[in-house]
Design a protein around this motif. Structure first.
Motif, mmCIF file in Angstrom:
data_model
loop_
_atom_site.group_PDB
_atom_site.id
_atom_site.type_symbol
_atom_site.label_atom_id
_atom_site.label_comp_id
_atom_site.label_asym_id
_atom_site.label_seq_id
_atom_site.Cartn_x
_atom_site.Cartn_y
_atom_site.Cartn_z
ATOM 1 N N GLU A 102 4.703 -2.355 1.492
ATOM 2 C CA GLU A 102 4.614 -0.961 1.936
ATOM 3 C C GLU A 102 5.137 -0.012 0.868
ATOM 4 O OE1 GLU A 102 3.471 2.317 3.549
ATOM 5 O OE2 GLU A 102 2.789 0.338 4.153
ATOM 6 N N LYS A 103 6.169 -0.428 0.142
ATOM 7 C CA LYS A 103 6.686 0.411 -0.947
ATOM 8 C C LYS A 103 5.611 0.624 -2.003
ATOM 9 C CE LYS A 103 10.376 0.713 -4.367
ATOM 10 N NZ LYS A 103 11.620 0.135 -4.885
ATOM 11 N N PHE A 104 4.908 -0.451 -2.374
ATOM 12 C CA PHE A 104 3.870 -0.329 -3.391
ATOM 13 C C PHE A 104 2.686 0.477 -2.872
ATOM 14 C CE2 PHE A 104 0.340 -1.933 -6.062
ATOM 15 C CZ PHE A 104 0.822 -1.485 -7.282
ATOM 16 N N ALA A 105 2.302 0.275 -1.620
ATOM 17 C CA ALA A 105 1.192 1.044 -1.045
ATOM 18 C C ALA A 105 1.533 2.531 -1.002
ATOM 19 C CB ALA A 105 0.853 0.523 0.349
ATOM 20 N N ALA A 106 2.764 2.864 -0.615
ATOM 21 C CA ALA A 106 3.180 4.270 -0.588
ATOM 22 C C ALA A 106 3.156 4.854 -2.000
ATOM 23 C CB ALA A 106 4.579 4.394 0.030
ATOM 24 N N PHE A 107 3.586 4.052 -2.980
ATOM 25 C CA PHE A 107 3.513 4.501 -4.367
ATOM 26 C C PHE A 107 2.069 4.780 -4.763
ATOM 27 C CE2 PHE A 107 2.449 3.053 -8.654
ATOM 28 C CZ PHE A 107 3.002 4.094 -9.384
ATOM 29 N N LEU A 108 1.172 3.834 -4.488
ATOM 30 C CA LEU A 108 -0.245 4.028 -4.829
ATOM 31 C C LEU A 108 -0.788 5.307 -4.202
ATOM 32 C CD1 LEU A 108 -1.742 0.439 -4.448
ATOM 33 C CD2 LEU A 108 -1.479 1.755 -6.564
ATOM 34 N N GLU A 109 -0.422 5.549 -2.962
ATOM 35 C CA GLU A 109 -0.904 6.731 -2.245
ATOM 36 C C GLU A 109 -0.425 8.025 -2.898
ATOM 37 O OE1 GLU A 109 -1.884 6.562 2.372
ATOM 38 O OE2 GLU A 109 0.262 6.671 1.943
ATOM 39 N N SER A 110 0.708 7.959 -3.590
ATOM 40 C CA SER A 110 1.296 9.160 -4.189
ATOM 41 C C SER A 110 0.818 9.429 -5.622
ATOM 42 C CB SER A 110 2.822 9.038 -4.203
ATOM 43 O OG SER A 110 3.237 8.095 -5.187
ATOM 44 N N VAL A 111 0.092 8.486 -6.199
ATOM 45 C CA VAL A 111 -0.306 8.610 -7.597
ATOM 46 C C VAL A 111 -1.363 9.708 -7.752
ATOM 47 C CG1 VAL A 111 -1.397 7.398 -9.536
ATOM 48 C CG2 VAL A 111 0.250 6.217 -8.100
ATOM 49 N N ASP A 112 -1.153 10.584 -8.734
ATOM 50 C CA ASP A 112 -2.114 11.667 -8.960
ATOM 51 C C ASP A 112 -3.300 11.172 -9.793
ATOM 52 O OD1 ASP A 112 -1.339 11.698 -11.705
ATOM 53 O OD2 ASP A 112 0.203 13.188 -11.295
ATOM 54 N N ASP A 113 -4.347 11.981 -9.833
ATOM 55 C CA ASP A 113 -5.577 11.603 -10.547
ATOM 56 C C ASP A 113 -5.330 11.357 -12.035
ATOM 57 O OD1 ASP A 113 -6.996 11.748 -8.208
ATOM 58 O OD2 ASP A 113 -7.871 13.715 -8.617
ATOM 59 N N ALA A 114 -4.463 12.152 -12.642
ATOM 60 C CA ALA A 114 -4.189 11.980 -14.074
ATOM 61 C C ALA A 114 -3.584 10.605 -14.351
ATOM 62 C CB ALA A 114 -3.262 13.082 -14.576
ATOM 63 N N THR A 115 -2.662 10.183 -13.491
ATOM 64 C CA THR A 115 -2.041 8.876 -13.660
ATOM 65 C C THR A 115 -3.059 7.764 -13.408
ATOM 66 O OG1 THR A 115 0.116 9.756 -13.027
ATOM 67 C CG2 THR A 115 -0.151 7.377 -12.889
ATOM 68 N N LEU A 116 -3.907 7.952 -12.404
ATOM 69 C CA LEU A 116 -4.943 6.946 -12.131
ATOM 70 C C LEU A 116 -5.868 6.757 -13.327
ATOM 71 C CD1 LEU A 116 -6.120 7.600 -8.465
ATOM 72 C CD2 LEU A 116 -4.820 5.658 -9.335
ATOM 73 N N GLY A 117 -6.047 7.792 -14.095
ATOM 74 C CA GLY A 117 -6.947 7.731 -15.237
ATOM 75 C C GLY A 117 -6.324 7.218 -16.513
ATOM 76 N N THR A 118 -5.034 6.893 -16.498
ATOM 77 C CA THR A 118 -4.376 6.427 -17.719
ATOM 78 C C THR A 118 -4.518 4.924 -17.886
ATOM 79 O OG1 THR A 118 -2.242 6.136 -16.637
ATOM 80 C CG2 THR A 118 -2.638 8.263 -17.694
ATOM 81 N N SER A 119 -4.423 4.511 -19.120
ATOM 82 C CA SER A 119 -4.431 3.095 -19.461
ATOM 83 C C SER A 119 -3.158 2.824 -20.246
ATOM 84 C CB SER A 119 -5.663 2.781 -20.317
ATOM 85 O OG SER A 119 -5.690 1.424 -20.650
ATOM 86 N N VAL A 120 -2.425 1.801 -19.856
ATOM 87 C CA VAL A 120 -1.180 1.452 -20.522
ATOM 88 C C VAL A 120 -1.412 0.154 -21.292
ATOM 89 C CG1 VAL A 120 1.272 0.923 -20.236
ATOM 90 C CG2 VAL A 120 0.151 2.545 -18.681
ATOM 91 N N PRO A 121 -1.478 0.225 -22.622
ATOM 92 C CA PRO A 121 -1.785 -0.988 -23.401
ATOM 93 C C PRO A 121 -0.579 -1.918 -23.551
ATOM 94 C CG PRO A 121 -1.519 0.892 -24.849
ATOM 95 C CD PRO A 121 -1.399 1.420 -23.442
ATOM 96 N N PHE A 122 -0.904 -3.175 -23.712
ATOM 97 C CA PHE A 122 0.066 -4.218 -24.000
ATOM 98 C C PHE A 122 -0.127 -4.638 -25.452
ATOM 99 C CE2 PHE A 122 -0.337 -4.322 -19.498
ATOM 100 C CZ PHE A 122 0.752 -4.975 -18.957
#
Length: 140
Positions: A102-122
């Motif tokens: 539920e913590k992770f789902a609530a986090f996902l629900e709060s993520v803005d469009d800009a963050t959804l569009g980012t890519s974090v490389p390894f």
């Protein structure tokens, strides 16, 4: 434009987690130690891993970390491993699946469009196997 946004991601995650919890609850306590082969995680270890593994993504995206380096990755793997090992009983694992889910789902629900569009490389050679939550596998 219609797209798969943060609410959709959260709803999908909740559906998958609900299914995982159903299975985790139905598996008898004595089967949590079962391993299909000696070289794989037990049922309990795998469920503990599913409970803990998404949590570090909250840190990455909340702190707007733009690149995963070896130090961060190693630290998070160590911390996750300790947290997974602390889940020793079926009750501990089911509770962690419920709460962290539920913590992770609530986090996902709060993520803005800009963050959804980012890519974090390894850094090479560490590459995620799948595209998930803004993480994209690099070409090998």
């Amino acid at each position: 434009m219609t797209y798969y946004g943060s609410k959709n991601l959260a709803d999908s995650f909740r559906t998958v987690r609900k299914n995982t919890l159903t299975i985790a609850t139905e598996i008898p306590d004595e089967q949590y130690g079962f391993k299909a082969t000696p070289d794989v995680m037990s049922v309990g270890e795998l469920l503990a891993h599913l409970a803990i593994s998404p949590m570090w993504q909250i840190e990455v995206h909340s702190k707007k970390i733009e690149h995963i380096d070896f130090a961060f990755f190693g630290q998070r793997i160590q911390q996750s491993t300790l947290e997974e090992k602390a889940l020793r009983t079926k009750a501990d694992i089911v509770k962690a699946l419920t709460e962290s889910g539920e913590k992770f789902a609530a986090f996902l629900e709060s993520v803005d469009d800009a963050t959804l569009g980012t890519s974090v490389p390894f850094p090479p050679p560490i590459q995620p196997a799948l595209t998930c939550c803004g993480y994209r596998a690099a070409a090998r």
